[in-house]
Design a protein around this motif. Structure first.
Motif, short mmCIF file in Angstrom:
data_model
loop_
_atom_site.label_atom_id
_atom_site.label_comp_id
_atom_site.label_asym_id
_atom_site.label_seq_id
_atom_site.Cartn_x
_atom_site.Cartn_y
_atom_site.Cartn_z
N SER A 2 -15.49 43.62 -19.61
CA SER A 2 -16.07 43.74 -20.93
C SER A 2 -15.33 42.95 -21.98
CB SER A 2 -16.09 45.21 -21.36
OG SER A 2 -14.78 45.68 -21.51
N ARG A 46 -30.28 50.81 -20.18
CA ARG A 46 -28.85 51.05 -20.21
C ARG A 46 -28.25 51.18 -18.83
NH1 ARG A 46 -27.18 49.59 -24.86
NH2 ARG A 46 -25.35 50.97 -24.75
N PHE A 53 -23.18 48.35 -16.27
CA PHE A 53 -22.64 47.05 -16.70
C PHE A 53 -22.78 46.10 -15.52
CE2 PHE A 53 -19.04 44.11 -17.08
CZ PHE A 53 -18.99 43.80 -18.43
N HIS A 75 -9.64 51.34 -19.95
CA HIS A 75 -10.97 51.86 -19.60
C HIS A 75 -10.90 53.38 -19.53
CE1 HIS A 75 -12.94 48.05 -18.49
NE2 HIS A 75 -11.83 47.72 -17.84
N TRP A 138 -19.87 47.90 -13.56
CA TRP A 138 -19.27 49.19 -13.88
C TRP A 138 -20.21 50.28 -13.39
CZ3 TRP A 138 -17.94 48.96 -19.84
CH2 TRP A 138 -16.93 48.00 -20.05
N ALA A 140 -20.87 54.20 -14.17
CA ALA A 140 -20.56 55.34 -15.03
C ALA A 140 -20.27 56.56 -14.16
CB ALA A 140 -21.72 55.62 -15.97
N ARG A 265 -25.13 58.13 -21.59
CA ARG A 265 -23.79 57.54 -21.65
C ARG A 265 -23.70 56.58 -22.84
NH1 ARG A 265 -23.28 61.07 -18.89
NH2 ARG A 265 -22.12 61.36 -16.93
N VAL A 267 -21.45 53.47 -24.64
CA VAL A 267 -20.55 52.38 -24.29
C VAL A 267 -20.02 51.76 -25.57
CG1 VAL A 267 -20.27 50.19 -23.08
CG2 VAL A 267 -21.90 51.87 -22.22
N VAL A 272 -16.61 54.15 -21.61
CA VAL A 272 -17.89 54.77 -21.30
C VAL A 272 -17.69 56.28 -21.31
CG1 VAL A 272 -19.64 55.12 -19.52
CG2 VAL A 272 -18.72 52.83 -19.93
#
Length: 306
Positions: A2, A46, A53, A75, A138, A140, A265, A267, A272
């Protein structure tokens, strides 16, 4: 990853394929010679299963002193999954892990309540041109596991299940498919695979995953008569039988998805969480230097964005 300042992806034109819920055209950024395309998250999509991600890195060759140098950054609430097609990345984290990931390997780092890591081109390779190509995603973490203890898992390429038929071949990165099961840990039902469809071959999309998508890497794919080029994310309706066809050049794509999380979620930067308050707490902890340091990479860090 990110840390790449990519703009938000955009949705594609409406497709005539009813089974495709969302068509996403990723936005592209050039970061010191490394082209990065971000396909998730978007305003309208999302998540795909636990995937929140999706970054496509390269392909690129880093020359003239350029290198991948992602300084230590934090993170929470997620697992990062790094998978390379070409090149090497040295991962270090605040657990004391140091690992060079190579093509076909899987690095899965679960942040849980908090972790810090860096990702850099190996020092011993910097005196020559360095290829780099891969995908970082990513996942979650589900309800009840967002604050678990951080951990890191590395799986070498030979340990991953592989399949090869007359029409397609591939590697199962996470989850279960075609009677195979990956050894990579999962905190929620997850499907992730590297698929290559042979020239004029066909691939039947598994219907077992609740949410499914593909990201096209090379070659065109045909679905119900419509053709889609490389660098498109196609998310499909639940339960529909989908046949993905390749042309005479074949096709390469990532298949991903899994069970829907069932709760929202949020971000922000590298964080997250199902709680906005938890993200605010993480922001303050990073600003005040309360996260752990990365052994072997203590001198630098990425400041909290303003």
């Amino acid at each position: 990853m990110s840390f790449f300042p990519c703009p938000d992806p955009v949705l594609g034109d409406k497709t005539s394929v009813d089974s495709i819920e969302t068509l996403i055209i990723p936005r592209t950024s050039d970061i010191d010679g490394l082209e990065v395309r971000r396909a998730l998250p978007t305003a309208r999509r999302r998540l795909v299963g636990p995937f929140i991600f999706f970054d496509r890195m390269g392909p690129a060759v880093l020359r003239d002193g350029r290198a991948l140098d992602v300084r230590p950054h934090p993170h929470i609430g997620l697992s990062t999954v790094t998978y390379l097609f070409d090149g090497h990345i040295r991962h270090r984290d605040s657990l004391g892990t140091e690992m060079v990931i190579r093509p076909g390997d899987v690095n899965l780092m679960t942040a849980g309540r908090g972790i810090v890591h860096s990702e850099r081109s190996p020092e011993e390779e910097r005196n020559a041109p360095m290829p780099l190509s891969g995908v970082q995603t990513w996942l979650a973490l589900p309800d009840g596991k967002e604050e678990i203890a951080p951990h890191f898992y590395h799986t070498n390429a030979p340990a991953l299940p592989r399949f090869d038929t007359a029409d397609f071949s591939g590697c199962l990165i996470i989850g279960d498919m075609f009677g195979l099961s990956s050894p990579v840990i999962r905190h929620v039902e997850t499907l992730y695979a590297d698929i290559r469809v042979k020239p004029n071959g066909r691939f039947p999309l598994p219907v077992t995953a609740e949410e499914r998508a593909i990201y096209t890497l090379s070659g065109n794919v045909r679905i119900s008569g419509d053709v889609f080029p490389p660098d498109r994310l196609l998310a499909f309706r639940t339960g529909d039988e989908i046949l993905i066809e390749a042309g005479p050049e074949g096709a390469h794509f990532m298949l991903f998805g899994g069970a829907a999380l069932g709760s929202r979620r949020y971000v922000w930067w590298n964080f997250v969480s199902s709680s906005k308050e938890r993200i605010e707490q993480a922001k303050e902890e990073w600003r005040m230097g309360r996260f752990d340091i990365v052994p072997g990479d203590e001198e630098e860090f990425i400041p909290l964005p303003e």
